[in-house]
Design an enzyme around this catalytic site. Structure first.
Site, mmCIF file in Angstrom:
data_model
loop_
_atom_site.group_PDB
_atom_site.id
_atom_site.type_symbol
_atom_site.label_atom_id
_atom_site.label_comp_id
_atom_site.label_asym_id
_atom_site.label_seq_id
_atom_site.Cartn_x
_atom_site.Cartn_y
_atom_site.Cartn_z
ATOM 1 N N ASP A 39 8.727 1.612 3.543
ATOM 2 C CA ASP A 39 9.875 2.495 3.800
ATOM 3 C C ASP A 39 11.192 1.721 3.660
ATOM 4 O O ASP A 39 11.231 0.509 3.885
ATOM 5 C CB ASP A 39 9.740 3.060 5.216
ATOM 6 C CG ASP A 39 10.705 4.190 5.475
ATOM 7 O OD1 ASP A 39 11.241 4.766 4.503
ATOM 8 O OD2 ASP A 39 10.949 4.503 6.658
ATOM 9 N N HIS A 49 14.222 1.717 -5.312
ATOM 10 C CA HIS A 49 12.823 1.923 -5.698
ATOM 11 C C HIS A 49 12.376 0.831 -6.675
ATOM 12 O O HIS A 49 11.258 0.343 -6.603
ATOM 13 C CB HIS A 49 12.627 3.318 -6.304
ATOM 14 C CG HIS A 49 12.842 4.421 -5.302
ATOM 15 N ND1 HIS A 49 12.289 4.394 -4.036
ATOM 16 C CD2 HIS A 49 13.550 5.583 -5.358
ATOM 17 C CE1 HIS A 49 12.641 5.491 -3.371
ATOM 18 N NE2 HIS A 49 13.417 6.219 -4.155
ATOM 19 N N LEU A 69 -9.715 -8.013 -4.535
ATOM 20 C CA LEU A 69 -8.932 -7.099 -3.688
ATOM 21 C C LEU A 69 -9.107 -5.647 -4.139
ATOM 22 O O LEU A 69 -8.997 -5.350 -5.334
ATOM 23 C CB LEU A 69 -7.448 -7.483 -3.784
ATOM 24 C CG LEU A 69 -6.479 -6.562 -3.035
ATOM 25 C CD1 LEU A 69 -6.526 -6.829 -1.537
ATOM 26 C CD2 LEU A 69 -5.049 -6.731 -3.537
HETATM 27 C C1 FPP Z 1 10.438 4.795 0.867
HETATM 28 O O1 FPP Z 1 11.772 4.555 0.611
HETATM 29 C C2 FPP Z 1 9.558 4.595 -0.232
HETATM 30 C C3 FPP Z 1 8.952 5.549 -1.003
HETATM 31 C C4 FPP Z 1 9.392 6.931 -1.163
HETATM 32 C C5 FPP Z 1 7.757 5.256 -1.723
HETATM 33 C C6 FPP Z 1 7.491 3.831 -2.040
HETATM 34 C C7 FPP Z 1 7.834 3.563 -3.422
HETATM 35 C C8 FPP Z 1 7.932 2.344 -3.971
HETATM 36 C C9 FPP Z 1 7.683 1.077 -3.278
HETATM 37 C C10 FPP Z 1 8.321 2.236 -5.364
HETATM 38 C C11 FPP Z 1 7.446 2.976 -6.256
HETATM 39 C C12 FPP Z 1 6.027 2.600 -6.151
HETATM 40 C C13 FPP Z 1 5.243 2.426 -7.184
HETATM 41 C C14 FPP Z 1 3.803 2.057 -7.030
HETATM 42 C C15 FPP Z 1 5.753 2.557 -8.535
HETATM 43 P P1 FPP Z 1 12.785 5.717 0.978
HETATM 44 O O2 FPP Z 1 13.287 6.251 -0.309
HETATM 45 O O3 FPP Z 1 12.124 6.713 1.867
HETATM 46 O O4 FPP Z 1 13.869 4.918 1.755
HETATM 47 P P2 FPP Z 1 14.909 5.513 2.828
HETATM 48 O O5 FPP Z 1 14.085 6.003 3.992
HETATM 49 O O6 FPP Z 1 15.745 4.336 3.158
HETATM 50 O O7 FPP Z 1 15.656 6.592 2.137
#
Ligand code: FPP
Length: 255
Positions: free
Chosen positions: A30, A47, A141
């Site tokens: 997150d 991201h 893994l």
């Molecule tokens: C949370 O950040 C993260 C996500 C929505 C998903 C996780 C995605 C990645 C690590 C990148 C993409 C993954 C792959 C495998 C390509 P948020 O956007 O909710 O952050 P915020 O809460 O600060 O807005």
């Protein structure tokens, strides 16, 4: 092709008990958006940086001898985000698989998907299915990518399958127990995560692995996902190792 190397001296200096590395680590990645905002960048860059952090954490987990790594990459609720952000996440996912597959495969990583992936765009779906197929016989893994995953949806999916099997006489109602239920989940065959890590300080499960984390140790760290690095992983494992797991029982000394 880069073959991952283990730096045992460094791990020893991090004070981790290598005999008690969690077999299964689950991560709620997150804070990509907040990280980007802090840097004065668009969310997309968060991201992108998140993918970089993920690449590294897969390698570090494999080197530590973690057997299962499960990451929450896209939830059933993430479809509520603006179409443009969903598009970016999907293309990052495809790019990640395209760029990383050979290295993951060369390092014996087996990719598995948790979630209803048939709702994903066709090109993304195809690249993911290809990656799963290509790595299916690997014995290192096991990397579970939760995609279009929701804990409640998973439970309903399992219940429907069980009902179906009972109605078709493949299963007796009396046979339903916790082990059997486990085998109907996306995580069938994986032990429960001993450690659940959530980044960016939020104290929520956000519909992640609701059944599987019943007894997991939860470690919430302040840093946003793009800042989560090797040291953060070691720190989280050390915190886990310092916890006392009782599973509803009592402390050993009180026995
Ligand atoms: C949370 O950040 C993260 C996500 C929505 C998903 C996780 C995605 C990645 C690590 C990148 C993409 C993954 C792959 C495998 C390509 P948020 O956007 O909710 O952050 P915020 O809460 O600060 O807005």
């Amino acid at each position: 092709m880069k073959i991952w190397k283990n730096n045992m001296r460094k791990i020893a200096s991090e004070n981790i008990d290598m005999d008690r590395i969690p077999k299964h680590i689950a991560i709620i990645m997150d804070g990509n958006g907040r990280w980007a905002k802090q840097q004065g960048m668009p969310r997309t860059m968060g991201h992108r940086a998140g993918v970089e952090a993920l690449r590294n954490i897969v390698r570090f987990s494999s080197n530590l001898g973690v057997k299962y790594l499960t990451v929450y990459a896209f939830s059933t609720e993430n479809w509520r985000r603006p179409q443009s952000e969903i598009g970016i996440l999907m293309s990052l996912l495809k790019e990640y698989v395209r760029k990383e597959l050979d290295e993951l495969n060369a390092n014996n990583v087996k990719i598995r998907i948790l979630g209803d992936i048939y709702q994903l765009p066709k090109d993304v779906l195809e690249s993911i299915l290809f990656a799963c197929q290509k790595t299916k016989d690997n014995t290192g893994l096991i990397f579970n990518l939760a995609l279009n995953y929701g804990g409640r949806a998973e439970l309903i999916m399992a219940i429907k399958k069980i009902i179906n099997d009972v109605q078709n006489n493949y299963l007796e109602t009396e046979e339903i127990n916790e082990n059997l239920f486990d085998s109907y989940l996306y995580t069938a065959g994986c032990p429960e995560p001993e450690l659940l890590i959530r980044t960016s300080g939020e104290m929520r499960l956000s519909n992640f692995l609701l059944w599987q984390v019943a007894y997991s140790e939860i470690v919430v760290v302040k840093e946003c996902w793009p800042d989560f690095n090797e040291k953060s992983l070691h720190d989280a494992i050390r915190t886990y190792q310092n916890r006392e797991r009782r599973f509803g029982g009592i402390k050993k000394v009180e026995e």
